[in-house]
Each structure stands twice: as structure tokens, then as C-alpha cells.
Motif scaffolding. Structure first.
Motif, short mmCIF file in Angstrom:
data_model
loop_
_atom_site.label_atom_id
_atom_site.label_comp_id
_atom_site.label_asym_id
_atom_site.label_seq_id
_atom_site.Cartn_x
_atom_site.Cartn_y
_atom_site.Cartn_z
N THR A 229 0.94 -1.24 -0.09
CA THR A 229 0.10 -0.06 -0.28
C THR A 229 0.84 1.26 0.26
O THR A 229 2.01 1.27 0.15
N GLU A 230 0.21 2.34 -0.22
CA GLU A 230 0.87 3.63 -0.12
C GLU A 230 1.28 3.93 1.34
O GLU A 230 0.74 2.99 2.33
N LEU A 288 -8.19 -7.17 5.30
CA LEU A 288 -9.22 -6.04 5.81
C LEU A 288 -10.10 -6.48 6.86
O LEU A 288 -10.29 -6.04 7.81
N LEU A 294 -7.25 -0.52 7.43
CA LEU A 294 -6.49 -0.32 6.22
C LEU A 294 -7.65 0.11 5.07
O LEU A 294 -7.00 0.32 3.99
N ALA A 295 -8.81 0.14 5.51
CA ALA A 295 -9.78 0.19 4.40
C ALA A 295 -9.79 1.64 3.50
O ALA A 295 -10.10 1.43 2.47
N GLY A 296 -9.24 2.54 4.11
CA GLY A 296 -9.14 3.83 3.48
C GLY A 296 -7.97 4.12 2.45
O GLY A 296 -7.99 5.09 1.91
N CYS A 297 -7.05 3.07 2.46
CA CYS A 297 -5.79 3.25 1.81
C CYS A 297 -5.66 2.73 0.31
O CYS A 297 -6.91 2.30 -0.22
N HIS A 298 -4.76 3.09 -0.40
CA HIS A 298 -4.59 2.50 -1.61
C HIS A 298 -3.31 1.60 -2.01
O HIS A 298 -2.29 1.69 -1.30
N VAL A 299 -3.75 0.90 -2.77
CA VAL A 299 -2.84 -0.36 -3.18
C VAL A 299 -1.70 0.41 -4.41
O VAL A 299 -2.47 1.04 -5.38
N GLY B 73 -12.38 10.18 6.58
CA GLY B 73 -11.31 9.07 6.66
C GLY B 73 -11.36 8.80 4.97
O GLY B 73 -10.20 8.20 4.74
N ARG B 75 -9.47 9.12 1.38
CA ARG B 75 -8.34 9.76 0.84
C ARG B 75 -8.72 9.99 -0.55
O ARG B 75 -9.24 8.88 -1.33
N ARG C 413 4.16 6.73 -4.70
CA ARG C 413 2.88 6.53 -5.55
C ARG C 413 2.83 6.73 -6.90
O ARG C 413 1.98 6.07 -7.56
N PRO C 446 -0.98 -2.10 -9.98
CA PRO C 446 -1.72 -1.36 -10.68
C PRO C 446 -1.05 -0.34 -11.29
O PRO C 446 0.01 0.22 -10.80
N ILE C 450 -4.87 2.56 -6.54
CA ILE C 450 -6.19 2.03 -6.51
C ILE C 450 -6.66 1.86 -5.01
O ILE C 450 -6.02 1.37 -4.40
N PRO C 451 -7.84 2.07 -4.83
CA PRO C 451 -8.47 2.22 -3.29
C PRO C 451 -8.31 0.37 -3.06
O PRO C 451 -9.10 -0.17 -3.77
N ILE C 452 -7.90 0.17 -1.70
CA ILE C 452 -8.11 -1.03 -1.34
C ILE C 452 -9.27 -1.91 -1.31
O ILE C 452 -9.74 -2.90 -1.42
N VAL C 453 -10.36 -0.94 -0.88
CA VAL C 453 -11.87 -1.52 -0.76
C VAL C 453 -12.27 -1.53 -2.09
O VAL C 453 -13.00 -2.56 -2.06
#
Lengths: 384, 97, 457
Positions: A229-230, A288, A294-299, B73, B75, C413, C446, C450-453
């Protein structure tokens, strides 16, 4: 124009095990040539999760893991660089009472091998880690386990070995390795290396080397499927795994969370591999559930690579069953990282003394060839 | 408060109220979030790995410099996110220059 | 899928190349799918303000207004012929499958043929102060004006190494912004030497002259041959300092800087699709191999526009149309051979112009020559030039992916978009080896964060 070398030991494979062996053999006064098909440390040694972990191992591996552990404390000094080892502790989570019972069982057996594990119930766990998702009923903590940066360790060992005088050749894939008189001849496009000893730590390709000496082993590619993740504010203070090994995650000091689970796609012959989207999604869902925050982050990146796996999920380490002075060390089945430094020492012991201080019987290559005594099935509960 | 950006055209459009570190400011329908913030501030976020702040760079969703944190929350990438009424941006107290 | 079913042709990018490809395929009776990350078509060159901004004057496109409107119209009015999927990021390609991030979350798309028209972005070189708030790329400065009607500052300085520089300076000045400097890191001589080649596209050349003349009338001379630059400020931009072509130090007070140096291809999906890349010395960057007809080295994968090779909007339109014809040929359909010949003719003329333009604005590598160890090269992670040089010197890094593993350059990023080429340049200098030998950063999915959710099913 073929360059000819003559050394005591040829090592095929420049991962951590091979480079650590090269360094140890040089310290023992042996001349060493190491042949690496790509760049040292760029194979499984460089693409794994980075867990420095004793907990959860097959019992046969525990003596080696215990022996490796103190090496990690001194590794920066030995290598002359910071490989970012941190003893964050490894927490293996139970998500059911049955899993908790399994962790208790393992903790008792591991204690007999000198590995101290601490069992934690749900409230103790959550008072330390309030962010843990619902469904975690308890955990087993190995406080002295931790994590390091796999991209740094292999190359650092290669530099150490070079400084000690090993002749390390990169971009040098082995095209043939054969017996030659009392010793061996190993060839690449541009090299012919004669040696008394041959060490096969060629990772996913080690099966080809072994087959050349009449030892067909059921080594198969194992493709890690990794996600990062970031950077996020740091809060995952332990390296996390689960009973059964399906998902693992850790957060580095800079803030990126690294997680993995399942297998990607790989082709050993072309040396190509890719993470698989479905596998990544499943690993993310599992992660998760454990770390909802972690749900708000980015891969920002996924990666894979090629490791080698044995059917009983423990490596081959030891002398060849067919050929004198041939030493094998491969098939680390996704958990070779923590063992790498000691495997190098063990290889050196085998070459210089003909024996190792560590018990290697369970890793014998001919356990797959012995019809009367089938290889032991994987132990229940083994995994990350 | 004066920020980095300044408007060069008067565009018709509904006002969009938002807050930056709790302080109410106004943007306009059609503004991207980066515009809405930088009209009033000189930065979007703190840099994670050193002193100072960042205010975006490429405005085309390539450089990834303009990710901002919202109070709910989320981003979001400010240069590719339209401003919405009620957005609460958290920069951590950066004022204008 | 039945053998009689229509082949699925997917196009990534709704800029001039992707739109013209879609248009040509639709006219041949197919219904291509066009994926685009943005809310509205046009790519960057014909980027539209957000829909919520209401009606905006076409004056924002200057001379190119008609072309822009034509491109916008194809997808706006063609929803029955073209399956247009805006706000959809194609973040991975593997085999014959695309991974998508849509407004409804994660989706997959199978394809039979894939046209990658993913465009370009500014090429970035680091200089002292480049990470200060108030420093934007030249393209970013233009987008602020075009898509948002805002200026990046009140006293703005521009630095460039391409035709975008006089254009943006002109656009800002015309909008009433105080443009205090327009600096070209390439020399005037490089342009003089290409005049005859630039005439291959006389109208474009004329436009360039017109911008320069208009700028001059406003008292804004482009200064050529800038040797080095530095942005100063305490927390934000306060001044631009540079050495001019005579080596003299110059300084101008400003509160914003738009600085970038040419364009670089966005070819991450081409990499993931397995396309072979080649180093293009005249562009000083790696590009995916593309035949004149638009085929990549992977059967079924095609390339068009700036995402394959920097060529500008007109070339992108031509290539989009030409590539669509290649797809039709490969599908066994009839194509109009006169149209093919016409496209190839116009393209050849444009190519001559582009070669001259590339030579008129050569890569200003000299800006990297004196960059200090303390300067940030990797903007996302804050990694310095010194760290990269140390990896080369002490850790034997000779190749840019190894340098990434050792220093973290490219692990942020932006995934190497801002730092990859610079890292290669500095590595080549540190190792005293040629630029091609240090390679290029390998792409991994990616292609953007990309958002993890949203990725969870």
C-alpha cells in the motif's frame, strides 16, 4: 571466447543461501565461484514477504531457525549495511477456538525446541492492538521474530562475499553442470568452471541441476502474490500471520503495509511471473478482516517472483544421494528468508567438514526417492 | 486568505461550501478539489518523509502528489476529484504564505 | 463466445488517438469499448473543464478549438455506436483481460483486440526547490488555466524545453496573468537549425511563430539556453534563479513556477501487456515498439498516439484512425486502401515535422549535470541524487530496477513517472555507461494507485 576458472567450490544460484555460503567458504579459506543467472538476490530472496520468523515452522526446520536467529541480530555488522531487521514480534492469529487450540498445541511442541511462544486471549490481544478486527479470538506471539527488507539482504551478502574474495558472476545462467573426473565442470555462455565441490542453490531451477545428476525431485514453482500500500501512519506494530497461513501482513516503519497470500502465475522456463488479480483481491479481503483500519488506503504496487516448493513444504538441504561433493540447498517453499544466513553456514560446514552441526536428516534429497519410506505429509497447522 | 491559485475568469456557478482544517471556505461548482483548496491555501498536505508541504504538481492524475485526507476518512486525489458541498479537508493547519 | 459473435475491441484512452480509433471502428460496423479515466473525453490536450463547470468558451483551445470540438463530439454524440466508459481506470492487463476500476468498483473486461491510446505526461527533471508548493509542471499550469480557469499564481515564471513553453506563456499572458519569465532550457540555435524541417508542417510552425510574436509584443521574451535553475522560497515559491546562456546569474521574484521539459510516454499498460520496448534516442526515452500501422509486438495489442511515441495531437488522430484500420485488417475485414494511403501520406509529412521539432528541442540533460547530492530525485519518497549515486558507487547498481530495489526510487505512489527517467540518467552518469544499458523501470500492476476497498468484490 571461453573463460576458464578452477576453484574449490562452484555455487549455482546467488540468493541469500548461495551468497552466504560463498562468504562462509571464503572465510574457511576455500576458493569460490558463484554463478547467478540474473542479479544476486533478485530471485525468491528478493521478492518474499520479508518475515524473519521461527514461529509456525515445520518442526524439522526449528533447529535451523533457532540457529539462524542470533545471526539476524548481528547481520548489519556482518554485512556492513543496514538491512532493516526489526524484532517486531510475529503474531499468529486464531479466528476460531479450533485454531486457538492448534496454536496452543504448536506452542507446547515448539517449547521443546527452545522456541518461546506466548499465547494471548482476545482481551490481552486487543488491549495491545485495539485495531484488530472482530473474529480474532486469540493469538500466539513470538516476541523475538520480526521482519527485514528482502531487497537488501541478498545483494548485501553478495557484496560481502565479493569483498572476501569470492568470484561472483551475474547474468551468468548455467547451461550445463556435470561430473568431471573427481570434480565438476559447470558451464555458462562464456565460462567453464572446474571445481572439487558443486553447490546447487539454484532456487526454482535447482531441479534441473539435480536432474543432471540423476536426482529427479518434485520441485515445483511457487509464486508469491504480494501487495503493498501507499505509506500510512504507522500502527501495525507486529508482523501478522494467521493459523493456516492464508494471509500475512506487516507494516514497515516508513508506513507502507505489505501483505500477501495465495499464489500468483509463474513460468519457470521463461522466468516470468505475475500476481493474479483474483488472488490479490482475496488476500486483501482477508487482510481487511484482520485490520479494518486499512480500508481507506490505496494499493500502489503488486509483485511476484519464483520460489521453489517441495511437496512436504520443507527444503532439500544436504549432500547429493548420487554424487560425492555435490551439496543441495533448495525448495524453501516460501519460507527460506529467515533461514538464508544459516543455510549458508550449513553449506560451508558440509563442504569443509563433510557434516553439519544442524540435524539435516528430514531434508535429505532421497526422501522422495525412497519407496519404502514415503516423505512425511505436511504437518497440520504449518504455514505463515 | 490568499492561496496559490487565482481565478482568471468569472464563471457562473453555484457556490460550494467546504472546510479546510475546520475553517469554512467557498469554492464553485465545477472546481476540482485541488482548485478549491489552493485558492485558499498554499498546500494540500504534509510531506511524509521530510519537512514541508506539498501542493500537487501535474494536475493530470499522474504525479500522485495531490492526495488529500478528508475528515470522513476518505483519501482522494485532489486534481481528479470534483469539489462537493460539505467536504472537510484536513491539511493540518497550513495557512497561506 | 460463439465464433459468430462480434470481436471485442477495447480502446484505452479517450484523447485524440483513442477517439479517432473508436470512430473508425464504429464506422466499420463494430462497437468498440472506450475506457477513459477522466469524466469527459479529450485527453489532456483537449481536456474539458468538469461538466459541473457549465458552459465554457471554446476559446480555451485557441487555434485548436475546431479539432477539440470534433473530438469531444464523437463520444458525446456517439453513445449508440461506441460503448464509452468514462471514469474507468484500466489498471492492469494480463493475457486477454483488463482489470478495471469503475464507479461501481472492481470489474473485468475480456478483449480480442486492444488499442492502447494512453497518452503522455510532462517529462520532469529535478532542480533545487522543485518540490516547493507553487512549482507545477508546464502541463499542469496549462490544465489549471484550461480546465479550471485559474492561474497557478499571481507572478508566474515558466521553464520548458518544448513548444508547450511559448504556448502556455502566451495563454497565461492572454488571460491577464503577470508572466515574469519564460525560460527555454534548449538553445535558439537548435531551432534555427531545424527551420526547414519545421516547414514540413507550415501551419503548426506559423502558430509557433505567432505565439512567440504575441509574447514579444507583451514584452515577454523567451530566454533560450538556460543552463541551470533553482527555485527559492520559505515554504512556497518566492523566486526563480537561473544561469542564462552566457552563464550570468539571473533572478526574478515570482510566486509560482510551471516547469517541465518535453513529454514522456505513458506506456505502463503496454509493458504489462508484454510489448517490447525500444530506446528512442531522439526522444531520449524508452517507447513501446510500434509498426507504422500501429501493431505492437504482441498480437492483438495495438498502440496509437502519444502513449506510443510523442507526436502531438494531429499525429495522434492520424494514428488512431490508422491503427483502427490495422485492427480491421487483422479481423479480416475490408479496408479502404485509399484511406490507408491518405493517412500514411499525411502521417509521413507530420513525421518529418516531428523529427525537426524533436531536434529543435533536444533533451536538456545539462540540467542534471550539476545536480547536488542533496536534491530530491524521487519526489514521492524523498530520495536524493546522492542516495542513487551511492547505490551506483558502493553497491554496484548498474541497472535502474536494481537501483530502485536498493534506494526506493520509483517505489512511491507515482510509480516512477516523475523519477524513472532521471534515475536512469543519473545512474548512467554515475556508472559512466550509456543510457540504454541502465534499462527502464519495469511496470507492475496497478498502473495507478487504486483504493484497497474498491478492489474487493
Amino acid at each position: 571466447m571461453t573463460e576458464r576458472l578452477s576453484v574449490d567450490v562452484t555455487i549455482v544460484g546467488g540468493g541469500i543461501a548461495g551468497c552466504a555460503a560463498a562468504a562462509a567458504l571464503r572465510s574457511a579459506g576455500m576458493s569460490v565461484a558463484l554463478l547467478e543467472k540474473n542479479l544476486c538476490g533478485a530471485g525468491a530472496s528478493g521478492v518474499n514477504f520479508g518475515g524473519v520468523r521461527q514461529q509456525g515452522r515445520h518442526l524439522a526446520e526449528l533447529p535451523l531457525a533457532r540457529r539462524a536467529r542470533p545471526l539476524w541480530d548481528e547481520l548489519n555488522e556482518r554485512l556492513g549495511e543496514d538491512v532493516e531487521f526489526q524484532a517486531t514480534g510475529h503474531l499468529k492469529l486464531a479466528r476460531s477456538d479450533a485454531e486457538m487450540a492448534e496454536l496452543e498445541r504448536y506452542a507446547n511442541v515448539a517449547a521443546e525446541h527452545g522456541l518461546r511462544l506466548q499465547l494471548l486471549g482476545s482481551s490481552a490481544l486487543r488491549s495491545e492492538l485495539p485495531w484488530l478486527g472482530a473474529g480474532v479470538v486469540g493469538a500466539s506471539l513470538c516476541a523475538e521474530d520480526g521482519q527485514a527488507n528482502p531487497r537488501l539482504v541478498g545483494p548485501a551478502y553478495a557484496r560481502l562475499a565479493r569483498r572476501l574474495g569470492a568470484d561472483i558472476r551475474e547474468h551468468a545462467p548455467v547451461t550445463a553442470a556435470t561430473r568431471s573426473g573427481d570434480g565438476f565442470e559447470t558451464r555458462t555462455d562464456r565460462l567453464e568452471v572446474k571445481s572439487r565441490f558443486l553447490v546447487n542453490c539454484a532456487g526454482v531451477a535447482a531441479g534441473f541441476i539435480a536432474a543432471g545428476f540423476g536426482e529427479d525431485v518434485p520441485l515445483r514453482p511457487l509464486v508469491p502474490n504480494m501487495i503493498v500500500t501507499e505509506p500510512l501512519p504507522f500502527f501495525v506494530s507486529r508482523s501478522i500471520g494467521v493459523c493456516g497461513g492464508g494471509v500475512y501482513l506487516r507494516q514497515i516503519a516508513r508506513g507502507n503495509a505489505i501483505l500477501g497470500g495465495g499464489d500468483g502465475w509463474g513460468d519457470a522456463e521463461s522466468n516470468r511471473s505475475r500476481p493474479l488479480t483474483g488472488v490479490s483481491l482475496a488476500a486483501i479481503a482477508s487482510a481487511l478482516a484482520i485490520v479494518p483500519a486499512l480500508a481507506g488506503c490505496h494499493v500502489i504496487r503488486t509483485w511476484s517472483g519464483l520460489d521453489g516448493e517441495m511437496p512436504d513444504v520443507i527444503p532439500v538441504i544436504g549432500f547429493s544421494a548420487t554424487t560425492p561433493n555435490l551439496v543441495h540447498a533448495f525448495g524453501f517453499s516460501g519460507h527460506g528468508f529467515q533461514l538464508g544466513p544459516i543455510v549458508g553456514e550449513i553449506i560451508a560446514e558440509l563442504v569443509t567438514e563433510g557434516r553439519s552441526a544442524s540435524p539435516l536428516e528430514p531434508f535429505a534429497i532421497d526422501r522422495f526417492a525412497r519407496p519404502a519410506q514415503a516423505a512425511q505429509p505436511p504437518q497440520a497447522g504449518v504455514g505463515q | 486568505m490568499a492561496g496559490l491559485f487565482q481565478r482568471t475568469i468569472d464563471r457562473a456557478g453555484a457556490e460550494v461550501p467546504l472546510t479546510i482544517d475546520g475553517e469554512p471556505v467557498r469554492a464553485q461548482m465545477g472546481d476540482l478539489l485541488i482548485t478549491a483548496i489552493l485558492l485558499h491555501r498554499a498546500a494540500l498536505r504534509r510531506f511524509e518523509f521530510g519537512a514541508g508541504f506539498r501542493a500537487g504538481f501535474c494536475l493530470m492524475a499522474a504525479c500522485q502528489d495531490c492526495w488529500v485526507r478528508l475528515a470522513d476518512g476518505r483519501r482522494v486525489r485532489a486534481c481528479s476529484t470534483p469539489v462537493e458541498p460539505g467536504m472537510a479537508v484536513l491539511i493540518e493547519g497550513v495557512g497561506p504564505g | 463466445m460463439s465464433a459468430l459473435a462480434e470481436p471485442i475491441v477495447a480502446i484505452v484512452g479517450a484523447g485524440p488517438a483513442g477517439v479517432r480509433a473508436a470512430d473508425a471502428l464504429a464506422r466499420a460496423g463494430l462497437r468498440p469499448i472506450v475506457f477513459d479515466e477522466a469524466e469527459r473525453p479529450g485527453g489532456q490536450i483537449y481536456r474539458q473543464p468538469p461538466a459541473a463547470a457549465g458552459r465554457v468558451s471554446s476559446g480555451i483551445y485557441g487555434f485548436e478549438a475546431k479539432k477539440a470540438q470534433a473530438i469531444h463530439g464523437v463520444l458525446r454524440d456517439g453513445q449508440d455506436r461506441i460503448d464509452y466508459r468514462p471514469r474507468t481506470l484500466v489498471w492492469n492487463v494480463f493475457g486477454r483481460r483488463l482489470d478495471l476500476l469503475t464507479p461501481d468498483g472492481y470489474r473485468e473486461q475480456r478483449f480480442d483486440h486492444l488499442i492502447l491510446a494512453t497518452g503522455a505526461m510532462d517529462r520532469v527533471l529535478p532542480f533545487p526547490g522543485w518540490t516547493l508548493p507553487g512549482v507545477f509542471s508546464l502541463g499542469g499550469a496549462q490544465i489549471a488555466l484550461k480546465a479550471q480557469g485559474v492561474s497557478i499564481g499571481r507572478r508566474v515564471a515558466f521553464v520548458g524545453a518544448g513548444p508547450l513553453l511559448p504556448l502556455v506563456a502566451h495563454q497565461y499572458a492572454k488571460a491577464g496573468v503577470n508572466v515574469v519569465a519564460a525560460l527555454d532550457a534548449t538553445t535558439f540555435g537548435a531551432k534555427l537549425a531545424q527551420v526547414s524541417g519545421l516547414f514540413a508542417s507550415a501551419d503548426t510552425f506559423a502558430k509557433g511563430l505567432w505565439y512567440t510574436a504575441r509574447n514579444r509584443l507583451r514584452g515577454l521574451d523567451v530566454r533560450y539556453g538556460v543552463r541551470s535553475l533553482r527555485v527559492e522560497g520559505n515554504g512556497r515559491v518566492e523566486a526563480l534563479v537561473w544561469r542564462d546562456s552566457s552563464g550570468l546569474a539571473q533572478r526574478v521574484a515570482c510566486d509560482a513556477v510551471g516547469a517541465s521539459f518535453g513529454l514522456r510516454v505513458e506506456a505502463q499498460l503496454a509493458d504489462l501487456a508484454g510489448c517490447r520496448f525500444v530506446f528512442a534516442p531522439e526522444l531520449r526515452q524508452w517507447v513501446p515498439e510500434r509498426t507504422a500501422e500501429g501493431r505492437s509486438t504482441v498480437p492483438g495489442v495495438y498502440l496509437a498516439g502519444d502513449g506510443a511515441r510523442i507526436g502531438g495531437a494531429d499525429v495522434a488522430e492520424l494514428q488512431g484512425a490508422r491503427t483502427a484500420l490495422a485492427v480491421l485488417e487483422d479481423l479480416g475485414r475490408n479496408v479502404d486502401r485509399r484511406e490507408v494511403a491518405r493517412l500514411d501520406r499525411v502521417h509521413a509529412r507530420q513525421t518529418r515535422f516531428r523529427h525537426a521539432l524533436d531536434a529543435a528541442y533536444p533533451f536538456p540533460g545539462h540540467l542534471l549535470d550539476a545536480i547536488g547530492d542533496e536534491e530530491i530525485v524521487c519526489r514521492c519518497e524523498g530520495i536524493t541524487a546522492g542516495a542513487l549515486r551511492q547505490a551506483a558507487r558502493d553497491k554496484g547498481a548498474r541497472e535502474v530496477n536494481r537501483a530502485k530495489a536498493l534506494t526506493r526510487i520509483g517505489m512511491g505512489r507515482c510509480q516512477g513517472r516523475l523519477c524513472g527517467e532521471t534515475a536512469a540518467e543519473l545512474l548512467a552518469r554515475a556508472c559512466a555507461c550509456d543510457i540504454e544499458s541502465v534499462g527502464r523501470l519495469r511496470c507492475q500492476p496497478p498502473v495507478k494507485p487504486i483504493p484497497i476497498v474498491a478492489t474487493a468484490p
